[in-house]
Design an enzyme around this catalytic site. Structure first.
Site, PDB file in Angstrom:
ATOM      1  N   ASN A 110      -9.230   9.936   3.087  1.00 27.31           N
ATOM      2  CA  ASN A 110      -9.916   9.475   2.132  1.00 27.31           C
ATOM      3  C   ASN A 110     -10.827   8.843   2.665  1.00 27.31           C
ATOM      4  O   ASN A 110     -10.986   8.302   3.427  1.00 27.31           O
ATOM      5  CB  ASN A 110      -8.837   8.561   1.305  1.00 27.31           C
ATOM      6  CG  ASN A 110      -9.697   8.074  -0.066  1.00 27.31           C
ATOM      7  OD1 ASN A 110     -10.374   8.869  -0.762  1.00 27.31           O
ATOM      8  ND2 ASN A 110      -9.706   6.811  -0.201  1.00 27.31           N
ATOM      9  N   HIS A 112     -13.577   5.872   1.381  1.00 26.01           N
ATOM     10  CA  HIS A 112     -13.649   4.643   0.575  1.00 26.01           C
ATOM     11  C   HIS A 112     -14.786   3.893   0.876  1.00 26.01           C
ATOM     12  O   HIS A 112     -15.085   3.597   1.772  1.00 26.01           O
ATOM     13  CB  HIS A 112     -12.402   3.977   0.711  1.00 26.01           C
ATOM     14  CG  HIS A 112     -12.246   2.817  -0.104  1.00 26.01           C
ATOM     15  ND1 HIS A 112     -11.847   2.854  -1.503  1.00 26.01           N
ATOM     16  CD2 HIS A 112     -12.615   1.274  -0.065  1.00 26.01           C
ATOM     17  CE1 HIS A 112     -12.132   1.698  -2.088  1.00 26.01           C
ATOM     18  NE2 HIS A 112     -12.430   0.831  -1.218  1.00 26.01           N
ATOM     19  N   SER A 139     -15.286   3.376   4.795  1.00 23.94           N
ATOM     20  CA  SER A 139     -14.445   3.947   5.695  1.00 23.94           C
ATOM     21  C   SER A 139     -13.553   5.325   5.375  1.00 23.94           C
ATOM     22  O   SER A 139     -13.534   5.611   4.016  1.00 23.94           O
ATOM     23  CB  SER A 139     -13.237   2.803   5.620  1.00 23.94           C
ATOM     24  OG  SER A 139     -13.939   1.368   5.576  1.00 23.94           O
ATOM     25  N   ASP A 148      -5.590   2.752  -0.710  1.00 20.06           N
ATOM     26  CA  ASP A 148      -6.601   2.430   0.499  1.00 20.06           C
ATOM     27  C   ASP A 148      -6.202   1.738   1.511  1.00 20.06           C
ATOM     28  O   ASP A 148      -7.059   0.871   1.881  1.00 20.06           O
ATOM     29  CB  ASP A 148      -7.991   1.599  -0.324  1.00 20.06           C
ATOM     30  CG  ASP A 148      -8.386   2.331  -1.578  1.00 20.06           C
ATOM     31  OD1 ASP A 148      -8.412   3.754  -1.375  1.00 20.06           O
ATOM     32  OD2 ASP A 148      -8.978   1.927  -2.625  1.00 20.06           O
TER      33      ASP A 148
HETATM   34  C1  GRF Z   1     -18.084   8.397  -2.787  1.00 17.09           C
HETATM   35  O1  GRF Z   1     -18.702   6.834  -2.964  1.00 17.09           O
HETATM   36  C2  GRF Z   1     -17.096   7.995  -2.387  1.00 17.09           C
HETATM   37  O2  GRF Z   1     -16.622   7.010  -1.185  1.00 17.09           O
HETATM   38  C3  GRF Z   1     -15.945   7.343  -3.396  1.00 17.09           C
HETATM   39  O3  GRF Z   1     -16.403   8.050  -4.600  1.00 17.09           O
HETATM   40  C4  GRF Z   1     -17.767   8.457  -4.428  1.00 17.09           C
HETATM   41  C5  GRF Z   1     -17.798  10.167  -4.490  1.00 17.09           C
HETATM   42  O4  GRF Z   1     -19.003  10.466  -4.563  1.00 17.09           O
HETATM   43  N1  GRF Z   1     -14.538   7.428  -3.124  1.00 17.09           N
HETATM   44  P1  GRF Z   1     -19.309  12.296  -4.588  1.00 17.09           P
HETATM   45  O5  GRF Z   1     -18.463  12.732  -5.606  1.00 17.09           O
HETATM   46  O6  GRF Z   1     -18.497  12.715  -3.264  1.00 17.09           O
HETATM   47  O7  GRF Z   1     -20.550  12.241  -4.722  1.00 17.09           O
END
Ligand code: GRF
Length: 221
Positions: A110, A112, A139, A148
């Site tokens: 994932n 985050h 991360s 997370d």
């Molecule tokens: C990113 O900031 C990611 O870290 C978070 O959600 C957002 C997703 O953005 N978990 P995208 O849909 O890939 O543009």
């Protein structure tokens, strides 16, 4: 020819991280085959990106299921049937049932937008600003039952500037997120990274003492 490394991506939103992975694949920098893009939101931009790229996609609507657990078991049953080597959660905005995800521990990552273990959950940019932090980051971690909370593989850092607000911070970080997620996915596809259960990460068979860091497009120890 060895069979290609198969990845499935789950996304709830616009899909810019998915787009970065597809672009890296197209540039010959990411040796993977995209076998599926899945979403919980019919309107997710990620689904349009998948369509344009010719990647099979599916939507699973949580409203069609009585419980979160039912939803999650169905989701992973589908992914099992598709046969992915790695699941990449790229903005998949759902908490996942711990029992349902268990078979995928070590095969699911994932991204985050915080320097975990700081700021698990939502509103990470706001929380970093409110805390008066001078640096922020993103991360990539292995997914475990703890939200997370799985072992962190790698991080990208940015400085927080005096005039930053949530939007500027999110924007600046996103560009780094794209490189970070691509670089980690590449290492996994190359067979160089592994979860060292329960809470460690191994690179080339050696346990990492601290998460890898993004420097430019590359990860360093
Ligand atoms: C990113 O900031 C990611 O870290 C978070 O959600 C957002 C997703 O953005 N978990 P995208 O849909 O890939 O543009």
């Amino acid at each position: 020819m060895p069979s290609p490394f198969r990845i499935a991506v789950l996304a709830s939103g616009r899909g810019s991280n998915l787009q970065a992975l597809i672009a890296a694949r197209d540039a010959g920098e990411l040796p993977v085959e995209f076998v599926a893009v899945g979403s919980d939101k019919a309107g997710a931009g990620a689904l349009d990106l998948a369509k344009t790229a010719g990647i099979p996609s599916f939507v699973l609507n949580p409203r069609d299921f009585a419980t979160r657990r039912d939803y999650d078991f169905e989701l992973f049953a589908r992914l099992d049937a598709i046969g992915a080597d790695l699941l990449v959660l790229a903005g998949f905005m759902r908490i996942i049932d711990g029992d349902a995800l268990k078979p995928w521990v070590g095969r699911m990552i994932n991204i985050h937008p915080s320097l975990l273990p700081k700021y698990r959950g939502l509103h990470t940019h706001r929380r970093a600003l409110e805390a008066g932090d001078t640096e922020h980051g993103a991360s990539v971690h292995y997914v475990t039952a703890e939200l997370d909370g799985g072992p962190v593989i790698a991080q990208a850092l940015i400085d927080i500037h005096a005039g930053d607000d949530e939007h500027s911070l999110a924007q600046r970080l996103l560009a780094k997120e794209h490189r970070l997620l691509t670089a980690v996915t590449r290492l996994i596809a190359e067979g160089r990274l592994a979860l060292a259960a329960p809470d460690g990460v191994e690179l080339d068979g050696e346990r990492l003492a601290t998460p890898l860091r993004l420097a430019g497009d590359a990860l360093t120890g």
